[in-house]
Design an enzyme around this catalytic site. Structure first.
Site, short mmCIF file in Angstrom:
data_model
loop_
_atom_site.label_atom_id
_atom_site.label_comp_id
_atom_site.label_asym_id
_atom_site.label_seq_id
_atom_site.Cartn_x
_atom_site.Cartn_y
_atom_site.Cartn_z
N ASP A 72 0.85 -1.18 0.00
CA ASP A 72 0.00 0.00 0.00
C ASP A 72 0.89 1.24 0.00
OD1 ASP A 72 -2.22 1.55 -0.08
OD2 ASP A 72 -2.85 1.20 1.99
N GLU A 95 9.72 5.85 -9.70
CA GLU A 95 8.72 4.80 -9.85
C GLU A 95 8.65 3.98 -8.57
OE1 GLU A 95 6.72 4.49 -12.20
OE2 GLU A 95 7.56 5.77 -13.75
N ASP A 121 -2.72 -2.55 -2.95
CA ASP A 121 -3.73 -1.52 -2.67
C ASP A 121 -3.26 -0.20 -3.25
OD1 ASP A 121 -5.96 -0.29 -1.69
OD2 ASP A 121 -5.74 -1.03 0.35
N HIS A 127 -0.88 -0.99 4.92
CA HIS A 127 -1.44 0.34 5.12
C HIS A 127 -1.03 0.91 6.48
CE1 HIS A 127 -4.31 3.65 5.26
NE2 HIS A 127 -4.71 3.20 6.45
#
Length: 1054
Positions: A826, A864, A896, A1029
């Site tokens: 994430d 990137e 995610d 996350h």
């Protein structure tokens, strides 16, 4: 490109990009005339020898059928070798040689296929595109991946030949929609695409000796050979044909699906397919073909009627006709083009969609129509040529943009106000006088083309506005802090979103202009000068009361028209008196009772949600004016929401140390985890607790409660080191913790009891314990442990969390896949540095999926994300090997933070780089599944029982009808919903060589939703995503740097 690089994992004889085997066009020359070096560089002898031109676009003599490779040239298939891309072929052996400068050489015993930039080319002969997989497997294709940006640039350049011939730089607003030059790979399902293929004119054979005609926009072809497609614009004469139509040609380029069977892994051979060819007679227009659906439906589970916020749209028109409009002499002004076309409404009809060069009509005209207009600026007669280029089915992707425009008009007819992208009803506003707020009910709408057809997707939306204007807020701030008034206003207002009621537009406040007031003047578009007071009085009938108020500044983002002309520049000045802030105030978010009052109106139940949707549909279908607007394009909206059949996945078994049990209907096991031992418990022999003097009593009670509840949970903890602090200042905490860790280096865990929600203190503690002196830490708000009746429950949850942070294992589910690694990724935006983002990476290390390895990487916008991704993956594989003494055979990545617009970037760039990581280890070719997880979706699901709608049970999955036609995706409701309606998570299989069927993907994802140890129940997303996350949020919000590597094998971030 290094020719010695190993082949693509799992694809024998092929390199990284199987889709390059499909037929495509490059920049070469015709096949039916002697080879002449027309491109860039020198000519070579045409004696049929193996030595060829080294630049771009050279040929050798040969009268056999030719195909182009890359930017090179067509070569006779009888030659011993072919130079791919830009290199010089060298003498080869029987199995082909290697072109040392740039690229691979292909053995020419096999049929040659154009592999330029992914644009499908209609067959140049009856045998092309019919090579068997066995033949294609023999070829060695280049490993280098074409740039996505480069492909898009090529499409943009080649879209419209006629316009380029006139030297116009206009770009159609519909151009590129549904036209996708690339091809997908490794999805594990039937590749199919969204490309618009099909209704073009018959490709015309170029006569021998024909040459390109020079024009203002470059070389082009004579009028009878001209097309509007991705043709060979000025790059030499095409072999056999010229494309007609703006999309890839019929039907070999089926959007993103393969047209020639690529070399696929064995698991994918069964699902690959070819689009059948078809021949067109000259001048014939055929309806655009429809795409086959991907194999994405599972069978496991119990069927269940499911409702969704999708409404069926019926199209009464047989087709929508696309025309290309050419102005001779060229008319640069878009306004003038629109005006000229409007003058010819008797011919085209009243219902049109025109973007300056492409015209869409619901009626069919002659194939070519010539209209006459006079340019008013110089009385020059202009010939308008309207030529039919394509017949679209009414549910084509190209029609959806102007269907959405029609829908916007319908919402306006119903009296709804457009604010941002959604429509709201200010007349039905709910006033919360106690909190000085009002809530506008409304809808977000869009028309989509899904697996089930054309649907209107409607979601209930709410806009929260304050009753007080920005000027009122300024007055309150002035009363509270007069000395630092301007600074406090800046902190409070900059970055907030305001709405101006007189036009219902929203603006972001970027600055405050203290030196200006409504009495100042500004210049209007017509050049006249007026004051703000006069402007609002004249245009809106508003009388400004406060003449000395400052002005708010909004700086619009730079936007440009298709032709490159700037639309909005400069600054927009707003009056605080007429601006009202939107959203929920930060102070109110921390007020539990205020939020409870607000959520009553925002979090509507499934029954209320469906009632709102049905009311909107009733208003549309009973309003004559709205029906007339829809009928102009032949649209008919159903009067009820979509009801289809979904499935409930089987319940999972939770495994503890010595007990296992099947979850209940509410998928919660909070009672079981506190009365039975966890899988693995870490003894807490040396731990410290820090607390300010006034919290000493609560700290003692907490430690005492720990001792009482730890036994049944399988935990053993000794008495802690107590450190009482003289005050609760940040410096006091930091110095005390650092001193204790220095004097007692064996401390396993640091527990801190804090007063209030203090981000500065929390951040300082986490920086010290996660970066400087790595040790797991637990922060506890004293309010959490101040209620004696809840202390036992709170202590049990804190102990479970502390066990996780020390490396303990709580529970697991049965996952039958062996040698599996599951990864979660994430991305979070760092608050300390503008635009810097942080990626959280979490990977499993054992077969039970109970040991995790985590890493963090930071990157700037021009970097990137894959760069950090690659480093993390290599480290995780090495750690996995250290634990298991072998590498994982299957790797499943849950990614995610990816929107629909970024899916292609993930597919074309991230995944190949991940596959390249495996080459670091010799003879290592694991199977990979890459699944994108999207939480922010507008699809709602409801359980149906007669005419009543409710919340679907956990484990509900829907994998058809409302899913996307381009991807293998499904919607999963994994969690138990206690308030509001069912908001599922969308899971998209972007890449799959792991032989995972739709059932496997769905059940594995559901299992992973059980594995988040901070909650004894299922959550919305797979646990690895949630872990990633939490890690990214901690690092980006509080640490602002990478955590210490010593903590990488613990879930210290929970």
């Amino acid at each position: 490109m290094d020719p010695k690089k190993p082949c693509f994992p799992g694809l024998p004889g092929a390199t990284r990009i199987p889709w390059l085997q499909q037929q495509a066009w490059g920049r070469g020359l015709r096949s039916d005339e002697p080879a002449i070096g027309r491109a860039r560089g020198l000519m070579f002898a045409t004696d049929g020898s193996a030595s060829l031109g080294r630049a771009r676009g050279f040929t050798t003599a040969g009268d056999t059928l030719l195909m182009q490779y890359g930017r090179g040239v067509p070569f006779p298939v009888s030659d011993p070798s072919i130079g791919f891309a830009r290199g010089i072929p060298m003498p080869t052996s029987e199995d082909g040689g290697i072109n040392r400068p740039r690229g691979w050489l292909l053995s020419t015993a096999d049929p040659t296929v154009g592999v330029a930039r992914g644009e499908p080319l209609l067959g140049l002969g009856p045998h092309l595109g019919q090579a068997t997989p066995g033949q294609l497997a023999k070829q060695d294709l280049p490993e280098e991946m074409p740039s996505l940006q480069a492909e898009e640039e090529v499409v943009a350049k080649q879209v419209d030949m006629s316009t380029q011939g006139q030297g116009s730089s206009l770009v159609s607003m519909f151009r590129g929609m549904g036209i996708d030059p690339s091809k997908t790979w490794g999805r594990g399902g039937l590749p199919v695409g969204r490309g618009v293929f099909g209704a073009e004119l018959q490709p015309q054979t170029a006569p021998v000796g024909a040459v390109a005609v020079a024009g203002p926009g470059g070389d082009r072809f004579p009028e009878d050979m001209m097309g509007q497609g991705n043709s060979f614009l000025g790059r030499g004469v095409p072999s056999q044909m010229v494309g007609m139509g703006r999309a890839s040609m019929h039907p070999l380029g089926a959007g993103r699906g393969p047209t020639v069977p690529p070399t696929l892994p064995p698991s994918l051979h069964k699902e690959a397919h070819m689009t059948p060819g078809c021949s067109l007679t000259k001048g014939e227009l055929k309806m655009e073909a429809t795409c086959e659906t991907l194999h994405k439906t599972g069978t496991k589970g119990t069927p269940l009627p499911i409702g969704s916020n999708h409404i069926t749209i019926h199209c009464r028109n047989e087709a929508v006709y696309q025309y290309h409009v050419t102005f001779t002499p060229n008319v640069e002004s878009m306004g003038m083009r629109f005006g000229m076309m409007k003058d010819h409404r008797p011919t085209t009809g009243e219902v049109v969609a025109f973007d300056g060069s492409i015209l869409y009509l619901p009626v069919k005209m002659e194939e070519v129509v010539h209209l006459k207009s006079v340019r008013r600026t110089d009385n020059q007669e202009v010939d308008i040529k309207v030529q039919m280029t394509k017949i679209l089915p009414p549910n084509s992707d190209l029609c959806i943009p102007f269907y959405n425009v029609v829908l916007r008009r319908v919402m306006k007819i119903l009296g709804l106000k457009l604010v941002g992208r959604n429509h709201y009803d200010p007349k039905s506003a709910v006033i919360l006088g106690k909190h000085r707020l009002q809530v506008w009910p409304g809808y977000s709408t869009c028309i989509k083309h899904t697996d089930g057809g054309l649907y209107l997707q409607v979601d209930v939306s709410h806009k929260v506005l304050r009753n007080d204007s920005v000027l009122d807020c300024m007055n309150v701030i002035y009363q509270q802090s007069r000395e630092s008034f301007q600074d406090e206003c800046t902190k409070e207002l900059i970055g907030s979103i305001v709405i101006t009621r007189y036009n219902n537009r929203t603006y972001r406040i970027d600055d405050i202009e203290w030196g200006k007031s409504p009495k100042d003047t500004f210049t209007m578009a017509d050049g006249s000068t007026t004051t703000f007071v006069e402007y609002y009085s004249k245009n809106y009938g508003i009388t400004i009361k406060e003449m000395d108020q400052p002005m708010l500044i909004h700086r619009p983002k730079e936007r440009s028209k298709p032709g490159g002309k700037q639309v909005i520049t400069g600054e927009i000045l707003l009056l605080p008196e007429l601006s009202f802030t939107t959203g929920i105030p930060d102070k109110m978010r921390k007020d539990f009772r205020a939020m409870k009052d607000l959520t009553m109106h925002i979090n509507v139940s499934s029954e209320q949600h469906t009632h709102s949707l049905k009311q909107l549909l009733k208003n549309i279908n009973t309003n004559p004016e709205a029906q007339t607007e829809l009928a102009r394009w032949g649209l008919e909206i159903s009067q009820d929401i979509l009801v289809t059949i979904g499935r409930i996945l089987p319940l999972e078994t939770i495994c503890l140390q010595s007990v296992s049990f099947v979850t209940g209907a509410d998928v919660s096991w909070s009672r079981e985890v506190i009365r039975d031992a966890s899988i693995s418990c870490i003894p807490m022999n040396c731990w410290a607790i820090f607390y300010p003097r006034r919290c000493a009593e609560q700290a003692e009670e907490l430690v005492s409660c720990f001792g009482k509840v730890a036994g049944p949970m399988g935990l053993r903890l000794d008495r802690p080191i107590r450190v009482e602090l003289k005050d609760d200042r940040t410096e006091t905490y930091v110095k005390s913790i650092h001193s204790q860790l220095t004097s007692e280096p064996n401390v396993q865990l640091v527990v801190c009891i804090m007063t209030g929600n203090r981000d500065d203190l929390y951040s300082a503690i986490k920086k010290l314990c996660c970066v400087q002196s790595p040790v797991p830490s637990q922060a506890i708000n004293v309010r959490t442990i101040s209620q004696p009746q809840k202390l036992r429950s709170v202590a049990q949850k804190i102990l479970l969390q502390m066990n996780c942070k020390l490396g303990g294992e709580l529970w697991t589910v049965n996952v039958p896949l062996k040698h599996l690694m599951v990864i979660g990724v994430d991305v979070h935006h760092d608050t300390s540095k503008k635009n810097r983002s942080v990626m959280g990476f979490v990977a499993s290390l054992n077969s039970l999926l109970t040991r995790w390895y985590s890493r963090v990487t930071f990157q700037m916008p021009n970097e990137e994300i894959i760069n950090g991704f690659r480093v993390c993956l290599l480290a995780a594989l090495q750690k996995y090997y250290g634990v298991n003494h072998n590498f994982p055979e299957k790797i499943v990545v849950y990614r995610d933070g990816v929107s629909d617009g970024q899916l292609k970037t993930v597919e074309l760039y991230e995944i190949p780089q991940l596959l390249k990581c495996f080459e670091t280890f010799p003879n290592y070719e694991p199977k990979l599944a890459f699944i994108v997880v999207q939480k922010r979706v507008s699809t709602n699901l409801y359980s149906c029982s007669g005419d009543r709608f409710g919340t679907p049970p956990p484990g509900t999955v829907l994998d058809h009808t409302v899913t996307n036609r381009e991807w293998v995706d499904f919607y999963l409701m994994a969690h138990h919903v206690r308030q509001g309606c069912g908001l599922p998570t969308r899971n998209i299989s972007v890449y799959n060589t792991a032989n995972l069927s739709p059932d496997h993907l769905q059940r594995l994802t559901f299992k992973m939703c059980h594995m988040y140890w901070n909650w004894p129940g299922t959550i919305r997303v797979p646990a690895p995503c949630k872990y990633a996350h939490k890690l990214a949020f901690l690092s980006g919000q509080y640490l602002h740097s990478e955590p210490a590597i010593q903590l990488a094998d613990k879930l210290y971030f929970l």
